[in-house]
Design a protein around this motif. Structure first.
Motif, short mmCIF file in Angstrom:
data_model
loop_
_atom_site.label_atom_id
_atom_site.label_comp_id
_atom_site.label_asym_id
_atom_site.label_seq_id
_atom_site.Cartn_x
_atom_site.Cartn_y
_atom_site.Cartn_z
N LEU A 38 -2.83 -16.67 4.81
CA LEU A 38 -2.54 -15.84 5.93
C LEU A 38 -2.59 -16.48 6.43
CD1 LEU A 38 -4.17 -12.32 4.81
CD2 LEU A 38 -1.92 -12.90 5.36
N LEU A 89 4.71 -10.22 -3.67
CA LEU A 89 4.80 -8.75 -3.36
C LEU A 89 5.86 -7.47 -3.66
CD1 LEU A 89 3.03 -7.89 0.16
CD2 LEU A 89 4.38 -6.10 -0.30
N GLU A 90 6.56 -8.14 -3.67
CA GLU A 90 7.32 -6.52 -4.17
C GLU A 90 7.91 -6.85 -5.38
OE1 GLU A 90 9.65 -4.82 -2.65
OE2 GLU A 90 8.90 -4.98 -0.89
N GLU A 146 4.51 -7.94 -7.31
CA GLU A 146 3.20 -6.44 -7.11
C GLU A 146 3.46 -5.29 -6.99
OE1 GLU A 146 -0.10 -8.79 -5.29
OE2 GLU A 146 1.26 -10.09 -5.27
N ILE A 147 4.35 -4.54 -6.03
CA ILE A 147 4.85 -3.55 -6.54
C ILE A 147 5.61 -2.72 -7.87
CG2 ILE A 147 6.15 -1.60 -5.08
CD1 ILE A 147 5.14 -3.67 -2.04
N PHE A 194 3.50 -2.27 -10.19
CA PHE A 194 2.48 -1.23 -10.31
C PHE A 194 3.59 0.49 -10.58
CE2 PHE A 194 2.30 3.59 -7.62
CZ PHE A 194 0.90 3.15 -7.99
N TYR A 195 3.88 0.23 -10.35
CA TYR A 195 5.80 0.94 -11.72
C TYR A 195 5.31 1.48 -12.69
CZ TYR A 195 6.39 3.11 -6.73
OH TYR A 195 5.93 3.72 -5.16
N ASN A 226 3.23 0.00 -14.49
CA ASN A 226 1.90 0.53 -15.16
C ASN A 226 1.84 2.08 -15.22
OD1 ASN A 226 -0.44 -0.51 -15.61
ND2 ASN A 226 -1.34 0.02 -13.87
N ILE A 261 0.30 8.06 -6.05
CA ILE A 261 -0.12 7.46 -5.17
C ILE A 261 1.64 6.88 -4.41
CG2 ILE A 261 -0.68 5.11 -3.76
CD1 ILE A 261 -2.61 4.66 -6.24
N PRO A 262 1.75 7.73 -2.96
CA PRO A 262 2.76 7.80 -1.89
C PRO A 262 3.25 6.37 -2.24
CG PRO A 262 0.63 8.09 -0.88
CD PRO A 262 -0.03 8.22 -2.21
N GLU A 263 4.73 6.44 -2.31
CA GLU A 263 5.14 4.70 -1.93
C GLU A 263 4.60 3.56 -0.80
OE1 GLU A 263 8.61 4.89 -3.99
OE2 GLU A 263 9.55 3.01 -3.06
N VAL A 322 1.40 2.65 -2.36
CA VAL A 322 1.32 1.75 -3.41
C VAL A 322 1.69 -0.22 -2.64
CG1 VAL A 322 2.95 0.35 -5.31
CG2 VAL A 322 2.25 2.87 -5.01
N ALA A 323 2.62 0.45 -1.49
CA ALA A 323 2.96 -1.45 -0.55
C ALA A 323 1.97 -2.05 0.05
CB ALA A 323 4.40 -0.51 0.69
N PRO A 344 -1.27 -4.80 -2.33
CA PRO A 344 -0.17 -6.03 -2.66
C PRO A 344 -1.26 -6.88 -1.03
CG PRO A 344 1.32 -4.90 -3.22
CD PRO A 344 0.22 -4.06 -2.68
N LEU A 345 -0.95 -6.39 -0.21
CA LEU A 345 -1.16 -6.86 1.12
C LEU A 345 -2.93 -6.54 0.88
CD1 LEU A 345 -0.43 -8.40 3.62
CD2 LEU A 345 0.13 -6.09 4.29
N ARG A 400 -5.27 -6.32 -1.27
CA ARG A 400 -5.50 -7.48 -2.17
C ARG A 400 -5.31 -9.21 -1.42
NH1 ARG A 400 -4.03 -7.52 -8.88
NH2 ARG A 400 -1.50 -8.24 -7.44
N ARG A 401 -4.54 -9.49 -1.21
CA ARG A 401 -4.23 -10.45 -0.69
C ARG A 401 -5.41 -10.71 0.46
NH1 ARG A 401 1.15 -12.56 2.12
NH2 ARG A 401 0.57 -15.09 2.22
N THR A 445 -5.46 4.45 8.67
CA THR A 445 -5.04 4.02 6.94
C THR A 445 -5.98 3.35 6.35
OG1 THR A 445 -2.63 4.09 8.88
CG2 THR A 445 -2.18 3.66 7.07
N LYS A 454 -5.62 -1.23 -10.41
CA LYS A 454 -4.38 0.05 -9.62
C LYS A 454 -3.05 -0.23 -9.49
CE LYS A 454 -5.69 4.51 -8.84
NZ LYS A 454 -5.17 5.27 -9.59
N LEU A 455 -3.47 -2.01 -9.52
CA LEU A 455 -1.82 -3.08 -9.62
C LEU A 455 -1.45 -3.22 -11.17
CD1 LEU A 455 -2.44 -5.15 -5.93
CD2 LEU A 455 -1.05 -3.00 -7.18
N ARG A 488 13.98 -3.56 -6.41
CA ARG A 488 14.03 -3.20 -5.15
C ARG A 488 14.00 -4.62 -4.48
NH1 ARG A 488 9.21 -0.25 -3.23
NH2 ARG A 488 9.43 -1.89 -1.17
#
Lengths: 213, 213
Positions: free
Chosen positions: A185, A201-202, A204-205, A208-209, A211, B11-13, B16-17, B20-21, B23-24, B52, B82-83, B195
Motif C-alpha cells: 500500500l 483481491l478478486e 480472495e473474493i 470467500f464464496y 468457502n 454477508i452482502p457482496e 465481501v469485496a 481482502p482490502l 486484511r491488506r 461503513t 471469514k475469507l 469475476r
C-alpha cells in the motif's frame, strides 16, 4: 436538476469508480448491436442494484430515457464525456518484467485516450529490449521523458522492494497520478493521487464464496 | 448479535469485496508493529467512511473493541477466518503470455491458501517453458489436472478471442470459480462464478480526476 447545477456537482468517488464499468457494459451492447438497455440489465451486469444505477446516472445529466431503458449510444457519449475520453493521457510504465510487458501490450492501456509512451527498467539485461512498438528505456531517462507531457500517468510494475523509490522518482519527475500494481500500500501526500491495484483481491473474493459451499 | 445469529447471516457482496482490502491494511499494520487501529484509520486507508467500516465489521462477530480501536491481530484472524484462509485453493492459469507468467509468479497468487498448480497454453513454442517452479503445460492437459483437486480456481489470461472457449473448457473440466483477466465481459450460467477483472479500470478512474484539474 438543471444543467447548470449538475455541472458543478462533485461526483462521489464510488460513483466515479463505477463509470468505467458502466462504459464497458455499454460498449459490449454496442458491439452486439443492442440499442437500448434498462437500469435493471445494467445493474445486473455491474453487480449493483438498479436504484444505484439510476442514482449514479443523475450525475451524467439528461440522458433522455426511453420507456424501455437508456439509449446505448447516448449513454456511451455521456459516460465518455465525464471520463474525459476527449483527452489523451500518456502512460509511463516502470518495471519491464512480465507485468510491465503485459500492461504495455494490453488493449485497455492503448485505448480511450491512453497510450503507453515509455517502459522503464533498471536491469541492463532488459534495457533496449523491444516490447510491442517500444524499446525498454533506462529508469534514469524517465524524468527527461516526462518533460513536456501533459497529464502523464505513472504505472508501478516493479517488484515490491523497488516500488517506493520508483514512486518518489515519478513524483520528482512531476507525475501526479500513479497506478500501483506492486503488492504494497503506497501512501503519498495529497498532491499526488495514487491508486493501489491488487491482482489477488478478486481471487480472495472468489475464495470467500467457495468457502460458503 | 449472538454468535449463533451472525454465523447464519449472509454477508452482502459489497462487504465481501472489502474484506481482502481490510486484511491488506491490517497486515500492513502487523508488518509495521502497529497493534491497534481505529475505524477512522481503517476507513481512510480503504477509502470508505468509518460508519461503513463499523457496519462491515458487525459481520465478523465479536472483535472485543478497545477504547482506541481494534486489536490488529484479532482483526486479522477474524477476517482471515471469514475469507477461509484455513483452506487451500489450487489455481490453474490458462495463457502463458506475459500476464499469465506475471500472475504465476505474483505473491498474492501464492499466499493466503492460494497456490498456482498449473499454467497452460496452446502455443507449442511456449509449452514446456519454465515459469518459476512450473512448466507450461498443453491446454489439453487442463482437464486431467483438475481431476481430484478440491476447490480449483481457473484464471483466464488468454487473448480476448480465446477467452470464451477457455472458460467452456474449464467448466467442462469441473471448475466452478473463474477469474477472467481477458478484456471481455464473460457470462456463464449461475452454477459457475466468474469475476471479471479489468486492469485498465483504475487507469480510467485516475483519468477522471486528471480531467477535473
Amino acid at each position: 436538476m438543471s444543467t447548470e447545477n449538475y455541472k458543478k456537482t462533485v461526483i462521489p468517488e464510488k460513483v466515479v469508480a463505477r463509470l468505467p464499468l458502466y462504459r464497458r457494459i455499454v460498449r459490449n451492447c454496442l458491439n452486439n448491436k443492442i440499442k437500448v438497455i434498462s437500469s435493471e440489465e445494467l445493474a445486473e451486469a455491474a453487480m449493483v442494484n438498479s436504484a444505484t444505477v439510476r442514482r449514479d446516472f443523475t450525475f451524467l445529466g439528461s440522458l433522455g430515457v426511453r420507456g424501455s431503458g437508456y439509449d446505448v449510444e447516448v449513454l456511451d457519449r455521456a459516460i465518455s464525456q465525464k471520463l474525459g475520453a476527449h483527452n489523451t493521457w500518456p502512460v509511463l510504465i516502470a518495471g519491464a518484467g512480465n507485468l510491465g510487458r503485459a500492461l504495455t501490450n494490453s488493449p485497455g492501456f492503448n485505448a480511450n485516450g491512453f497510450f503507453v509512451v515509455g517502459l522503464f527498467d533498471i536491469d541492463p539485461g532488459v534495457i533496449g529490449a523491444k516490447v510491442g512498438d517500444l524499446k525498454v528505456e533506462d529508469m534514469s531517462a524517465l524524468s527527461r521523458r516526462v518533460t513536456g507531457l501533459r497529464n502523464p500517468i505513472g504505472v508501478i510494475a516493479t517488484p515490491p522492494a523497488a516500488a517506493e523509490a520508483t514512486v518518489n522518482l515519478m513524483i520528482e519527475a512531476g507525475i501526479l497520478s500513479i497506478l500501483n500494481f506492486a503488492p504494497i500500500l503506497l501512501r503519498t501526500d495529497e498532491s499526488v493521487r495514487v491508486r493501489n491495484v491488487d491482482l489477488s483481491l478478486e481471487l480472495e473474493i472468489l475464495a470467500f464464496y467457495l468457502n460458503q459451499t
